[in-house]
Design an enzyme around this catalytic site. Structure first.
Site, PDB file in Angstrom:
ATOM      1  N   HIS A  49      39.245  43.081  38.481  1.00 55.58           N
ATOM      2  CA  HIS A  49      38.432  42.866  37.287  1.00 55.58           C
ATOM      3  C   HIS A  49      39.277  42.851  36.012  1.00 55.58           C
ATOM      4  O   HIS A  49      38.817  42.465  34.944  1.00 55.58           O
ATOM      5  CB  HIS A  49      37.338  43.951  37.194  1.00 55.58           C
ATOM      6  CG  HIS A  49      36.062  43.465  36.570  1.00 55.58           C
ATOM      7  ND1 HIS A  49      36.024  42.548  35.547  1.00 55.58           N
ATOM      8  CD2 HIS A  49      34.755  43.747  36.841  1.00 55.58           C
ATOM      9  CE1 HIS A  49      34.784  42.306  35.202  1.00 55.58           C
ATOM     10  NE2 HIS A  49      33.979  43.014  35.989  1.00 55.58           N
ATOM     11  N   ASP A  70      36.505  37.991  35.639  1.00 51.63           N
ATOM     12  CA  ASP A  70      35.199  38.627  35.622  1.00 51.63           C
ATOM     13  C   ASP A  70      34.346  38.052  36.744  1.00 51.63           C
ATOM     14  O   ASP A  70      34.772  37.160  37.474  1.00 51.63           O
ATOM     15  CB  ASP A  70      34.536  38.424  34.261  1.00 51.63           C
ATOM     16  CG  ASP A  70      35.417  38.969  33.146  1.00 51.63           C
ATOM     17  OD1 ASP A  70      35.925  40.100  33.308  1.00 51.63           O
ATOM     18  OD2 ASP A  70      35.646  38.238  32.160  1.00 51.63           O
TER      19      ASP A  70
END
Lengths: 328, 429
Positions: free
Chosen positions: B402, B406
């Site tokens: 992450h 995203d």
């Protein structure tokens, strides 16, 4: 304690036995009036008479046969063979008769015979009167072989030999006859088969016989003084039976073994002792190859210098030990 | 003259290697070309062959030691040849001692007994006796030296000496690895237990070599990269049909059998090309978007897992991919992969479809940013056009970092992959 010579100690051992045991008598060439070639029996004719101190013809074959016969019929004869070299002439009686009879008669007959005989070189007697042939006797089952190095041991071992019911060959080194030492007056016995640690040490074990015990002790003294090497000197005293345990124990302590004898190195007792150690549990303690010092494979020369060079001397032992410890 | 053993440079980027297990110990006879030790790089463990025949005279490093490439790590030579005590040191000058040329060591029985008792290797002992013969005191001196080289408290040394514990074998827990009394007592207890129990109830294995590398890399990834795993179910009907038709053709052409792995790899490669955000690496403060697609394929090997890399997977056809994947897998199982074949990946596929695994959350293989976990294909009732039908379904799980991307771009990639596999003719576009 009183000091007497090796020769006197032997005479005393014989005389004391003859005084208490009528079965004991001595025989040999010129042992009566003349007192023997080296004077060992001096005065014994006067004390014990010609019946028990018997001068014999010059025939080792005859007198050894007579001695075996006397022993078989219940006497305890001591036969003096003038020079141990002449044992060759008595060989059949010793090897084929004396050594075998007790075994072949299932123990019903025995030969309690002692053959005393001077051996070794260093006295200028040349090739036929200077040999050290004890290894021959060691090889024959049924014989015991004694090689004392001190007056004390000589007296005690001779009594044990006379008391023994088996034929015993008792070697007396010519150069030791005049050697003096403390000897108790009363009779005593040193068991056959017990070695004596003549000097304690922890760096190297020397197993030496007869005159070599003294040379080894002299070498040990010098090595300690000059090199700080602590030598243990073991005198087996009897070659048969041999006190293996004492030798093995010592080698386990020191890790190094030198065997010294005057007899020719080839086929000598040194090889036997070295092998016993190599086969024993002391093997894993050996920290150097076993070294044997023995006579050169030559007839003993008459020339005194060469005679010396033919057998190990103190400096040979010193050098061997130094090499063994890499200090040469 | 003894032959040097050096830390090999196994890959273009390799700067250091970690000593794994020595397959031979000091004093062992080795043949040139025989496996000598295992070296662990940051990717794999690899066997290093003996550069010469002779006796392994010296090893300077033990398992876990990190050594720069080309540094001397040991020597092979004739018995008794003198080699430096430390890798940096030069040969001791002069007194060359002639040693038996038959490969045997000149040592006394007492020295051998002492070596057995103390666990010493005679080949590493210098003899001071005549002709360089090793004597008992030489073994004891070498042992003392070894004991002193190891950092240990005086008390630990004393206890170790009394109990014949080789300090070099004891792991120190004190400051800077210093061996303390507790360490020695633990070693004594372990020794005693080993000799008393005969067989222990619990099997233990030291974490080393590949196991250690996997452990370190996976922990590093799992605890640094914030993982998110997206899951989707893919209808594999068309892919099954595709494989059925292509399998005989590819087998004829390459000799290898096409499997779903290659079809999935092809689809993933094409999807990565379309979604560069997923084909990226984090390096320091920068995200690198790779212009090539190199896909790593996780292959199970005895005791572990390796990830050989298929270069430019997007530009290769299924036949080529099949041949390459099968060859890499075989090399992996035979432990023949070189570091170059294991590096440069931009994405990894881990396929557990051969097991009864539907889905799992794979851990990203750093420095990559995403990994695809593939479950089994099995028939499931699914709704198609208002009715329930059985379809061969496969779950694909995409773990991504992450920090690098995203959920949206990752989701778009996974959707792309799903479409490519459900309508494989799209791959022809």
């Amino acid at each position: 304690m009183r000091e007497i010579t090796f020769l006197e100690a032997i005479r005393e051992a014989m005389s004391q036995e003859m005084r208490t045991n009528p079965d004991v008598f001595i025989m040999g060439e010129d042992i009566g009036l003349y007192g023997g070639a080296f004077g060992v029996t001096n005065g014994m004719l006067e004390e014990f008479g010609p019946e028990r101190v018997r001068s014999t013809p010059i025939s080792e074959a005859a007198i050894s046969g007579a001695a075996v016969g006397a022993a078989l019929t219940g006497m305890r004869p001591i036969l003096e063979i003038q020079f141990s070299d002449f044992i060759t002439i008595a060989m059949d009686n010793i090897v084929n008769q004396a050594a075998k009879i007790r075994y072949m008669f299932g123990g019903k007959a025995q030969v309690p015979l002692v053959i005393r005989t001077p051996s070794g070189s260093g006295a200028g007697f040349a090739a036929q009167h200077s040999q050290s042939l004890e290894a021959w006797m060691v090889h024959v089952p049924g014989l015991k072989v004694v090689q004392p190095s001190t007056p004390y041991d000589a007296k005690g071992l001779l009594k044990a030999a006379i008391d023994d019911n088996n034929p015993v060959i008792f070697y007396e080194h010519k150069l030791l006859y005049r050697y003096k030492g403390n000897v108790p007056e009363e009779p005593y016995s040193i068991p056959l088969g017990v070695a004596d640690v003549k000097r304690e040490g922890r760096d190297v074990t020397i197993v030496a016989t007869a005159i070599m015990v003294h040379r080894a002790l002299e070498a040990a003294e010098l090595l300690e003084r000059e090199d700080g090497i602590r030598v243990e000197v073991i005198d087996p005293r009897t070659l048969v039976p041999l006190d293996e345990e004492t030798i093995i124990r010592s080698v386990k302590k020191t890790g190094r073994l030198v065997v010294v004898h005057e007899a020719v190195k080839r086929g000598g007792i040194g090889g036997e002792i070295a092998s016993i150690v190599a086969e024993s549990e002391a093997f894993d303690y050996l920290d150097a190859p076993i070294v044997r010092l023995g006579g050169r494979p030559v007839p003993i020369p008459y020339n005194p210098e060469l005679e010396k060079r033919a057998v190990p001397q103190v400096e040979d032992i010193v050098q061997a030990v130094r090499q063994l410890l890499n200090r040469a | 003259m003894a032959e040097e053993i050096r830390m090999p440079k196994l890959g273009a980027t390799m700067e250091t290697g970690t000593i794994g297990t020595w397959l031979k110990k000091e004093g062992d006879r080795v043949q040139a070309g025989e496996p000598l030790l295992e070296i662990a790089t940051d990717k794999i463990t690899i066997e290093v062959e003996a550069p010469a025949s002779g006796i392994l005279l010296k090893t300077y490093y033990g398992p876990g030691d990190v050594v720069p490439v080309q540094e001397i790590i040991g020597y092979i030579g004739e018995p008794g040849e003198v080699v430096p005590d430390s890798p940096g040191a030069v040969f001791p000058a002069g007194d060359e001692i002639p040693q038996p040329s038959d490969g045997k060591i000149r040592a006394t029985p007492a020295a051998r007994a002492a070596a057995r008792r103390l666990g010493m290797d005679l080949a590493s002992v210098r003899g001071t006796g005549p002709k360089g013969r090793i004597q008992k005191e030489d073994v004891e001196a070498a042992y003392q030296q070894l004991q002193q080289q190891v950092k240990a408290t005086p008390l630990a040394q004393k206890i170790a000496g009394k109990e014949n514990i080789r300090l070099a074998d004891v792991q120190g827990s004190g400051i800077r690895g210093k061996i303390t009394r507790d360490d020695v007592e633990a070693a004594i207890a372990a020794k005693r237990e080993a000799s008393e129990s005969g067989e222990s109830r619990v099997q233990t294995r030291k974490v080393e070599g590949m196991r250690k590398i996997i452990g370190e890399r996976m922990s590093q990834s799992a605890f640094t990269a914030p993982h998110v795993t997206l899951v989707t179910e893919i209808d594999m009907s068309a892919a099954v049909e595709l494989r059925k038709q292509l399998l005989p053709i590819i087998e004829k052409k390459t000799g290898f059998r096409l499997s779903y792995t290659e079809i999935i790899m092809k689809a993933a490669a094409l999807a990565l090309k379309l979604h560069p955000a997923v084909n990226a690496s984090l390096k320091g403060d920068h995200i690198i978007f790779h212009d090539h697609v190199h896909i790593g394929l996780a292959v199970a090997v005895p005791d572990g897992l390796v990830v050989p890399v298929v270069q430019d997977a997007d530009r290769k056809g299924l036949a080529e991919l099949t041949a390459e994947c099968k060859t890499l897998a075989r090399m992996a199982r035979e432990n023949k992969l070189t570091p170059d074949l294991l590096s440069g990946g931009t994405f990894t596929i881990s396929n557990l479809g051969m097991y009864a695994v539907d889905a799992f959350t794979p851990i990203i293989n750093p420095p990559e940013s995403a990994i695809l976990g593939v479950g089994r294909i099995h028939e499931k009732p699914v709704g198609v056009d208002g009715s329930i039908v059985l379809r061969p379904m496969m779950t694909a799980s995409l773990s991504f970092d992450h920090r690098v991307m995203d959920g949206a771009p990752a989701g778009a990639f996974l959707t792309e992959l799903k479409q490519l596999l459900e309508q494989p003719f799209q791959m022809l576009l």
